[in-house]
Design a protein around this motif. Structure first.
Motif: not given
Length: 280
Positions: A55-59, A94-99, A113-117
């Motif tokens: 799972l990729e979370w691009g910051v 109405y709740i959208r799940r985050g990474m 992956l929490i990318d470029e924090i």
């Protein structure tokens, strides 16, 4: 589970040890290094090597820590209530799940992956301390507490653009990806261009490291850029001898793959001019 080099990624011994240590300690692996040294790709390769989904979370500069948990769409709920939609009776619609929530709820262990924090606000890392440490968070709109079913392998990358809080650093296992030396770079190149002629490789890397080590260079070329450059050299069918014939301005062939701003181009033009003047 042990992380090793893969068919498409060369991991040094200290990097392999860092990944294994973070997995064993169940701590986030904070990876720093120059842009283009393979930090993001590391997470993808770790996921592939360990057989886990990624799972990729691009910051971005506008990213908030809350977005990694969940987002409540109050505007849509208000609109639906005005239209008489029955969905408004259940706030969960109405709740959208985050990474992070997706990683916590996954059926099996995943790599997150929490990318470029370091792109985000300075408070962003602190806002994730509890969630990354305890692997739990509270959803205020529903009153439920979300706990990780399986503790994810968390890899966090940073380009070192800003300092991270000490409290956050204390909870991470840290590794700095040093720029590859010539021998390691040869192994990296061999993965991508196995048929590259030794003479061309030797001359290309010689020019690359000379360029990279030039004093006053504003933006040093990275691993990804030297790979792009080699791809162009192969496409143009250039030989080692062709590379030695630099232009009158003293710039390497196809230098646009390596030098990314006019200051560095002018620097090499001035150095070439000074060299020609001295040689007369």
């Amino acid at each position: 589970m042990r992380f090793t080099s893969t068919d498409s990624y060369i991991a040094t011994e200290d990097l392999r040890v860092a990944v294994d240590a973070a997995v064993l300690l169940e701590r986030p692996l904070l990876v720093k290094g120059e842009p283009g040294t393979g930090k993001t790709e590391l997470a993808r390769q770790v996921a592939a090597a360990l057989g886990m989904p990624l799972l990729e979370w691009g910051v971005k500069s506008t990213t908030r820590a809350q977005q990694g948990l969940y987002e409540y769409d109050a505007v849509s709920r208000l609109r639906d209530s005005q239209l008489g939609d029955a969905r408004v009776d259940d706030v969960r619609n109405y709740i959208r799940r985050g990474m992070l929530w997706q990683a916590f709820a996954a059926e099996a262990r995943v790599v997150l992956l929490i990318d470029e924090i370091d792109k985000a606000d300075v408070e962003f890392p602190n806002d994730l301390l509890q969630e990354l440490d305890q692997m739990t968070f509270h959803v205020y709109e529903t009153g439920e507490t979300v706990r990780a079913r399986h503790r994810p392998v968390v890899i966090i990358t940073s380009n070192n653009e800003k300092e991270l809080p000490d409290a956050f650093l204390r909870r991470c296992f840290f590794h700095y990806i040093r720029f590859p030396d010539a021998e390691t770079m040869k192994r990296i190149v061999a993965v991508h261009f196995p048929a590259l002629k030794p003479a061309l490789l030797a001359e290309a890397l010689s020019q690359f490291y000379t360029l990279r080590d030039t004093p006053g260079l504003k933006k040093k070329p990275s691993t990804s850029e030297v790979l792009d450059w080699l791809k162009l050299l192969l496409a143009e069918d250039l030989s080692a001898e062709d590379l030695r014939r630099s232009g009158a301005e003293g710039l390497p062939k196809l230098y646009g793959a390596l030098l990314k701003n006019e200051q560095d181009v002018h620097l090499f033009e001035r150095l070439a001019f000074m060299h020609r003047s001295t040689a007369r």
